[in-house]
Design an enzyme around this catalytic site. Structure first.
Site, PDB file in Angstrom:
ATOM      1  N   GLY A  10      19.914 -10.085   1.573  1.00 27.02           N
ATOM      2  CA  GLY A  10      18.750 -10.893   1.242  1.00 27.02           C
ATOM      3  C   GLY A  10      17.635  -9.896   0.916  1.00 27.02           C
ATOM      4  O   GLY A  10      17.928  -8.588   0.838  1.00 27.02           O
ATOM      5  N   GLY A  97      13.860 -10.544  12.793  1.00 26.49           N
ATOM      6  CA  GLY A  97      12.367 -10.674  12.093  1.00 26.49           C
ATOM      7  C   GLY A  97      12.055 -11.941  11.494  1.00 26.49           C
ATOM      8  O   GLY A  97      11.149 -12.131  10.768  1.00 26.49           O
ATOM      9  N   THR A  98      13.188 -12.726  11.542  1.00 30.91           N
ATOM     10  CA  THR A  98      13.213 -14.102  10.917  1.00 30.91           C
ATOM     11  C   THR A  98      11.759 -14.867  11.555  1.00 30.91           C
ATOM     12  O   THR A  98      11.654 -14.716  12.637  1.00 30.91           O
ATOM     13  CB  THR A  98      14.379 -14.948  11.302  1.00 30.91           C
ATOM     14  OG1 THR A  98      15.374 -14.171  11.070  1.00 30.91           O
ATOM     15  CG2 THR A  98      14.434 -16.122  10.854  1.00 30.91           C
ATOM     16  N   MET A 124       6.814  -6.773  11.272  1.00 28.90           N
ATOM     17  CA  MET A 124       7.155  -5.479  11.864  1.00 28.90           C
ATOM     18  C   MET A 124       6.335  -4.614  11.725  1.00 28.90           C
ATOM     19  O   MET A 124       6.785  -3.294  11.953  1.00 28.90           O
ATOM     20  CB  MET A 124       8.977  -5.177  11.557  1.00 28.90           C
ATOM     21  CG  MET A 124       9.891  -6.358  11.889  1.00 28.90           C
ATOM     22  SD  MET A 124      10.535  -6.056  13.503  1.00 28.90           S
ATOM     23  CE  MET A 124      11.227  -7.514  14.018  1.00 28.90           C
ATOM     24  N   HIS A 154       1.532 -15.243   0.047  1.00 28.20           N
ATOM     25  CA  HIS A 154       2.947 -14.789   0.215  1.00 28.20           C
ATOM     26  C   HIS A 154       3.431 -15.145  -1.437  1.00 28.20           C
ATOM     27  O   HIS A 154       3.162 -15.880  -1.937  1.00 28.20           O
ATOM     28  CB  HIS A 154       3.832 -15.198   1.164  1.00 28.20           C
ATOM     29  CG  HIS A 154       3.742 -14.551   2.422  1.00 28.20           C
ATOM     30  ND1 HIS A 154       2.839 -15.143   3.219  1.00 28.20           N
ATOM     31  CD2 HIS A 154       4.254 -13.510   2.876  1.00 28.20           C
ATOM     32  CE1 HIS A 154       2.687 -13.995   4.375  1.00 28.20           C
ATOM     33  NE2 HIS A 154       3.652 -13.249   4.221  1.00 28.20           N
ATOM     34  N   HIS A 155       4.691 -14.424  -1.606  1.00 22.68           N
ATOM     35  CA  HIS A 155       5.390 -14.752  -3.023  1.00 22.68           C
ATOM     36  C   HIS A 155       5.923 -16.259  -2.989  1.00 22.68           C
ATOM     37  O   HIS A 155       5.963 -16.966  -2.015  1.00 22.68           O
ATOM     38  CB  HIS A 155       6.652 -13.667  -3.029  1.00 22.68           C
ATOM     39  CG  HIS A 155       7.680 -13.862  -1.736  1.00 22.68           C
ATOM     40  ND1 HIS A 155       8.591 -14.930  -1.579  1.00 22.68           N
ATOM     41  CD2 HIS A 155       7.674 -13.189  -0.645  1.00 22.68           C
ATOM     42  CE1 HIS A 155       9.221 -14.618  -0.382  1.00 22.68           C
ATOM     43  NE2 HIS A 155       8.487 -13.707   0.162  1.00 22.68           N
ATOM     44  N   LYS A 158       8.585 -17.884  -0.749  1.00 27.26           N
ATOM     45  CA  LYS A 158       8.545 -18.133   1.012  1.00 27.26           C
ATOM     46  C   LYS A 158       8.921 -19.590   1.356  1.00 27.26           C
ATOM     47  O   LYS A 158       8.107 -20.572   0.521  1.00 27.26           O
ATOM     48  CB  LYS A 158       7.482 -17.415   1.396  1.00 27.26           C
ATOM     49  CG  LYS A 158       7.458 -17.590   2.706  1.00 27.26           C
ATOM     50  CD  LYS A 158       6.217 -16.666   3.333  1.00 27.26           C
ATOM     51  CE  LYS A 158       6.162 -16.690   4.888  1.00 27.26           C
ATOM     52  NZ  LYS A 158       7.296 -16.238   5.560  1.00 27.26           N
TER      53      LYS A 158
HETATM   54  P1  NAD Z   1      16.131 -14.200   1.927  1.00 24.05           P
HETATM   55  O1  NAD Z   1      16.370 -15.467   1.567  1.00 24.05           O
HETATM   56  O2  NAD Z   1      16.044 -13.310   0.694  1.00 24.05           O
HETATM   57  O3  NAD Z   1      17.158 -13.381   2.920  1.00 24.05           O
HETATM   58  C1  NAD Z   1      17.964 -13.899   4.020  1.00 24.05           C
HETATM   59  C2  NAD Z   1      19.413 -13.638   3.879  1.00 24.05           C
HETATM   60  O4  NAD Z   1      19.879 -14.307   5.048  1.00 24.05           O
HETATM   61  C3  NAD Z   1      20.004 -14.395   2.797  1.00 24.05           C
HETATM   62  O5  NAD Z   1      20.733 -13.470   2.043  1.00 24.05           O
HETATM   63  C4  NAD Z   1      20.783 -15.188   3.441  1.00 24.05           C
HETATM   64  O6  NAD Z   1      22.059 -15.574   2.614  1.00 24.05           O
HETATM   65  C5  NAD Z   1      21.026 -14.577   4.877  1.00 24.05           C
HETATM   66  N1  NAD Z   1      21.705 -15.675   5.681  1.00 24.05           N
HETATM   67  C6  NAD Z   1      21.481 -16.913   5.762  1.00 24.05           C
HETATM   68  N2  NAD Z   1      22.270 -17.487   6.910  1.00 24.05           N
HETATM   69  C7  NAD Z   1      23.127 -16.691   7.196  1.00 24.05           C
HETATM   70  C8  NAD Z   1      24.247 -16.209   8.313  1.00 24.05           C
HETATM   71  N3  NAD Z   1      24.499 -17.285   8.889  1.00 24.05           N
HETATM   72  N4  NAD Z   1      24.678 -15.108   8.492  1.00 24.05           N
HETATM   73  C9  NAD Z   1      24.282 -13.936   7.729  1.00 24.05           C
HETATM   74  N5  NAD Z   1      23.286 -14.137   6.766  1.00 24.05           N
HETATM   75  C10 NAD Z   1      22.913 -15.229   6.409  1.00 24.05           C
HETATM   76  O7  NAD Z   1      14.808 -14.142   2.755  1.00 24.05           O
HETATM   77  P2  NAD Z   1      13.947 -12.714   3.047  1.00 24.05           P
HETATM   78  O8  NAD Z   1      12.700 -12.890   2.075  1.00 24.05           O
HETATM   79  O9  NAD Z   1      14.538 -11.606   3.221  1.00 24.05           O
HETATM   80  O10 NAD Z   1      13.206 -13.280   4.514  1.00 24.05           O
HETATM   81  C11 NAD Z   1      14.113 -13.603   5.560  1.00 24.05           C
HETATM   82  C12 NAD Z   1      13.418 -13.984   6.747  1.00 24.05           C
HETATM   83  O11 NAD Z   1      12.470 -12.645   7.245  1.00 24.05           O
HETATM   84  C13 NAD Z   1      12.371 -14.991   6.720  1.00 24.05           C
HETATM   85  O12 NAD Z   1      12.345 -15.733   7.868  1.00 24.05           O
HETATM   86  C14 NAD Z   1      11.075 -14.373   6.317  1.00 24.05           C
HETATM   87  O13 NAD Z   1       9.974 -15.133   6.709  1.00 24.05           O
HETATM   88  C15 NAD Z   1      10.985 -13.095   7.226  1.00 24.05           C
HETATM   89  N6  NAD Z   1      10.259 -12.068   7.295  1.00 24.05           N
HETATM   90  C16 NAD Z   1       9.987 -11.170   8.497  1.00 24.05           C
HETATM   91  C17 NAD Z   1       9.275 -10.116   8.261  1.00 24.05           C
HETATM   92  C18 NAD Z   1       8.666  -9.264   9.340  1.00 24.05           C
HETATM   93  O14 NAD Z   1       8.325  -8.331   9.402  1.00 24.05           O
HETATM   94  N7  NAD Z   1       9.326  -9.710  10.841  1.00 24.05           N
HETATM   95  C19 NAD Z   1       9.019  -9.467   6.957  1.00 24.05           C
HETATM   96  C20 NAD Z   1       9.385 -10.303   5.658  1.00 24.05           C
HETATM   97  C21 NAD Z   1      10.034 -11.277   5.963  1.00 24.05           C
END
Ligand code: NAD
Length: 269
Positions: A10, A97-98, A124, A154-155, A158
């Site tokens: 991701g 971080g999700t 984070m 955000h982009h 999201k």
């Molecule tokens: P993204 O969709 O690009 O990536 C998520 C990845 O998780 C995908 O590749 C998907 O295939 C994978 N995934 C889904 N189910 C799965 C499973 N069961 N097992 C393994 N992998 C699985 O999204 P992103 O932009 O990378 O964001 C992901 C999350 O992180 C979002 O909830 C976003 O809001 C959050 N986020 C948090 C922070 C932080 O600092 N805490 C910063 C940015 C984004």
């Protein structure tokens, strides 16, 4: 320290792999994706635009966890909850971080944290973690004559709104004011809303382009306004924070921790 990355292909997963490879004291233990993901079997080095690393993206989370000291998970709310249960069973600390977890998913993570140490944070970055502490402090100092409004952008890919960070900033303002966010929050406005109700905490959401994450907390009073803002221009700020959290969480007793705990800001409110 060997760190597994869950959601490894991701946007954040790739950024997390990069941060682990760049730090001198961390090794990438594996990159996990959901079953059927097109990246499974691909070399993570190639996906990062580097030389091959002989680490293929896999769906076998348990095998990767067994060979890791800690895992970083940025996936989806349902996946993160399921992964927390698996990490608890195998006995590996976890950094989540999700964003956008619902009550049931949060309860599953909380249950897992009775067995393993978990750091969970909607953002984070060091900057946003400090911003949360500042917002709490400002909200505690000002009364309801100052309206609190939170604006985020955000982009365009999201999927959750308001962002987890915006909600965490709202929570910080609510804690500072000594009110309950659920009651005080106004998450959307449309049509004839009537005048603003004193004491509420408003949210406004913008989506577009490739914006990594902008947040402002505005305290608007009569004749003056305080604005506290943070702009992230590179996902690596989240990844470097996640790696710092991974280092820290391996030394903690079971429990649910935040980035404020990681940065030692918990009592600095
Ligand atoms: P993204 O969709 O690009 O990536 C998520 C990845 O998780 C995908 O590749 C998907 O295939 C994978 N995934 C889904 N189910 C799965 C499973 N069961 N097992 C393994 N992998 C699985 O999204 P992103 O932009 O990378 O964001 C992901 C999350 O992180 C979002 O909830 C976003 O809001 C959050 N986020 C948090 C922070 C932080 O600092 N805490 C910063 C940015 C984004």
């Amino acid at each position: 320290m060997r760190i597994a990355v869950i959601g490894g292909a991701g946007r954040m997963g790739l950024s997390n792999c990069e941060a682990i490879l760049e730090a001198a004291d961390t090794e990438l233990a594996g990159a996990v994706e959901g079953a059927g993901h097109p990246a499974i079997g691909s070399d993570i080095g190639r996906l990062l635009g580097r030389d091959p690393l002989a680490i293929a993206v896999t769906a076998d989370l348990e095998a990767v966890l067994a060979d890791a000291d800690v895992a970083i998970d940025f996936t989806t709310p349902a996946a993160s909850a399921a992964h927390a249960s698996i990490a608890a069973r195998i006995g590996r600390p976890l950094v989540i971080g999700t964003t956008g977890l619902g009550a049931t998913e949060s309860a599953t993570v909380a249950a897992a944290s009775h067995k393993i140490a978990v750091v969970q944070a909607a953002n984070m970055s060091r900057g946003v973690t400090l911003l949360q502490a500042l917002v709490r402090q400002v909200a505690a100092a000002l009364d309801e004559d100052f309206d609190v409004e939170i604006v985020e952008m955000h982009h365009n890919r999201k999927v959750d709104a308001p962002s987890g960070t915006a909600l965490a900033l709202g929570e910080a303002a609510a804690i500072g004011r000594g009110v309950d966010l659920e009651t005080a929050a106004r998450r959307a406005r449309d049509g004839l809303t009537g005048p603003r109700q004193a004491g509420t905490i408003g949210f406004a959401v913008l989506r577009g382009g490739d914006v990594v994450g902008d947040h402002s907390v505005i305290f608007a009073g009569a004749g003056e306004r305080i604005e506290l803002s943070h702009r992230a221009s590179d996902r690596q700020v989240f990844s470097r924070g996640a790696v710092a959290a991974a280092r820290w969480v391996t030394r903690q007793a079971p429990g649910l921790y935040s980035m404020e705990d990681v940065l030692g800001l918990r009592s600095g409110g």
